[in-house]
Write a protein that holds these residues in place. Structure first.
Motif, PDB file in Angstrom:
ATOM      1  N   TYR A  81       4.850   5.814  -9.005  1.00 24.37           N
ATOM      2  CA  TYR A  81       5.335   6.851  -8.106  1.00 24.37           C
ATOM      3  C   TYR A  81       5.615   8.103  -8.921  1.00 24.37           C
ATOM      4  O   TYR A  81       6.256   8.046  -9.979  1.00 24.37           O
ATOM      5  CB  TYR A  81       6.605   6.397  -7.385  1.00 24.37           C
ATOM      6  N   VAL A 117       1.523   8.549  -4.989  1.00 26.66           N
ATOM      7  CA  VAL A 117       1.555   7.108  -5.243  1.00 26.66           C
ATOM      8  C   VAL A 117       0.190   6.717  -5.797  1.00 26.66           C
ATOM      9  O   VAL A 117      -0.842   6.933  -5.149  1.00 26.66           O
ATOM     10  CB  VAL A 117       1.861   6.308  -3.966  1.00 26.66           C
ATOM     11  N   HIS A 145       4.817  13.569  -2.353  1.00 28.82           N
ATOM     12  CA  HIS A 145       4.888  12.339  -3.137  1.00 28.82           C
ATOM     13  C   HIS A 145       3.493  11.981  -3.624  1.00 28.82           C
ATOM     14  O   HIS A 145       2.505  12.194  -2.911  1.00 28.82           O
ATOM     15  CB  HIS A 145       5.372  11.154  -2.283  1.00 28.82           C
ATOM     16  N   VAL A 196       8.277   1.689  -2.838  1.00 25.07           N
ATOM     17  CA  VAL A 196       7.583   2.468  -3.861  1.00 25.07           C
ATOM     18  C   VAL A 196       8.398   3.697  -4.233  1.00 25.07           C
ATOM     19  O   VAL A 196       8.515   4.054  -5.417  1.00 25.07           O
ATOM     20  CB  VAL A 196       6.182   2.888  -3.357  1.00 25.07           C
ATOM     21  N   LYS A 197       8.986   4.349  -3.247  1.00 21.09           N
ATOM     22  CA  LYS A 197       9.718   5.581  -3.499  1.00 21.09           C
ATOM     23  C   LYS A 197      11.010   5.354  -4.268  1.00 21.09           C
ATOM     24  O   LYS A 197      11.645   6.317  -4.716  1.00 21.09           O
ATOM     25  CB  LYS A 197      10.008   6.285  -2.173  1.00 21.09           C
TER      26      LYS A 197
END
Length: 409
Positions: free
Chosen positions: A149, A159, A157, A107-108
């Motif tokens: 993201y 998400v 972060h 995801v990152k």
């Protein structure tokens, strides 16, 4: 932290058959996000509205703090399936699957703000063998959804997992427009939520926020005029280092920043439009101190009246350089000091020198140094830095926040 300004960008499309238009749905969602930023219990309603307006089965928002290394910690995690808050799936994911979720490192690597199919975050083999994909993504209705993201505030972060589409033919352009328009408002929600949480003010009423000492709090009316401010905000405005009070209106010293600030305030307070938007920016100070962080959050019109005054917007001012505030009573109890020793330890920890402490307490410098030696002996330390670190470690513990009366501007 760079400056940023967020405008409301609703999807102009509309549904037929007498159902609420997409624009109306968008505005309801944004208004609920404004409420949720101050009290996260409202996130469930905002998420339910997002599911309905975006025609998807679920959505989950996770905010992780990467300041905690080597393993970031989740600061916020909510999963709403349809209109139901699935805290059972949240607990299962956090307890049994978070460390083993194959999608997290992938995801990152996604492009910031660009939705990607959640299924693409797992290999074909993992879709058959991954317990996370089957046990969590399946009941969460996210196996055919999208993942987003985004960079968050203070090294965090964001998400945003969007559930499976219920629209004929799957995800379409109108749904993606809705999600794209909501992105900046979700990020703004996170910014304000983080500031309020860090100040231990989550769930506080507008009136109670004026008693908070951890950030500056200012109430504005529908004209953008300052109605009331807490002590910290009053001091910042009086000093005029970056922000000041210009004939009853909030202003910034630098011309370009003041132009931006007035735009942010106007978008949050305009009485002629129901489409209110929050915004955040930073303000440079004339001194070499860190920039002030300014969040402007519209107030729901049903909550406008506070202390018989009509509050249209809430301004939160965060001073990164402001020293921590620790209750001497907590220091006394936690470190086993006398009341006098605890007060001196807090004054030292918040940046006061021995001569300054002597003047403030009407003691001689020799008496202050003698007390300091007694404190060092009790704590078994030999350096001021060790004592300061120990005192400041108590900041944020229950009982460490003072209550002071608000002050009108």
């Amino acid at each position: 932290m760079g400056r940023f300004f967020i405008l409301l960008t609703p999807n102009p499309g509309a549904r037929k058959g007498g159902v609420m238009s997409q624009q109306d749905s968008f505005e309801r969602i944004v208004a609920r996000l404004h409420d949720a930023a101050l009290n996260d219990v409202h996130w469930s309603e905002a998420a339910r509205l997002i599911n309905e307006a975006s025609q998807m089965k679920s959505n989950a928002l996770a905010i992780s703090d990467r300041r905690h290394q080597p393993r970031p910690e989740l600061f916020f995690f909510r999963l709403i399936v349809g209109s139901e808050h699935r805290d059972d799936l949240e607990r299962a994911h956090l307890r049994d699957f978070l460390l083993y979720d194959e999608s997290i490192p992938r995801v990152k690597k996604l492009c910031r703000g660009e939705p990607a199919p959640t299924a693409d975050l797992y290999t074909d083999h993992e879709k058959k063998t991954s317990r996370t994909y089957e046990v969590v993504r399946g009941p969460a209705r996210q196996q055919n959804g999208l993942s987003l993201y985004m960079d968050g505030p203070v090294g965090s972060h964001i998400v945003w997992a969007l559930g499976d589409s219920i629209a004929p033919g799957g995800w379409g352009s109108e749904q993606l427009k809705m999600v794209s328009g909501l992105q900046p408002h979700v990020r703004q929600f996170v910014r304000v939520l983080r500031a309020v949480t860090d100040a231990e003010a989550l769930g506080s009423s507008l009136a109670d926020l004026l008693d908070n000492e951890r950030f500056g709090v200012i109430h504005l009316d529908e004209r953008g005029r300052v109605l009331e401010a807490n002590d910290l905000a009053t001091d910042l405005l009086r000093q005029g280092d970056g922000l000041f009070d210009r004939d009853g209106f909030l202003a910034a010293r630098r011309r370009e920043e003041n132009t931006e600030l007035q735009q942010v305030v106007a978008c949050a307070t305009s009485p002629l439009s129901a489409r209110l938007a929050g915004g955040s920016m930073t303000v440079q100070r004339t001194s070499r101190r860190a920039r002030l962080v300014v969040h402007v959050n519209p107030v729901a019109r049903s909550q406008w009246y506070v202390r018989s005054r009509r509050v249209a917007a809430l301004v939160l001012v965060v001073d990164p350089d402001r020293p921590a505030r620790v209750d001497p009573g907590l220091v006394e109890e936690a470190l086993g000091l006398t009341p006098a020793e605890a007060r001196l330890a807090v004054m030292l920890a918040t940046g006061h020198s021995v001569p300054a402490i002597a003047a403030m307490t009407q003691r001689t410098e020799g008496t202050v140094r003698w007390h300091m030696k007694q404190i060092f002996r009790k704590q078994r330390v030999s350096r001021q830095t060790d004592l300061v670190r120990r005192v400041l470690s108590l900041d944020g513990f229950p009982g460490s926040e003072h209550r002071v009366p608000s002050r009108k501007v």
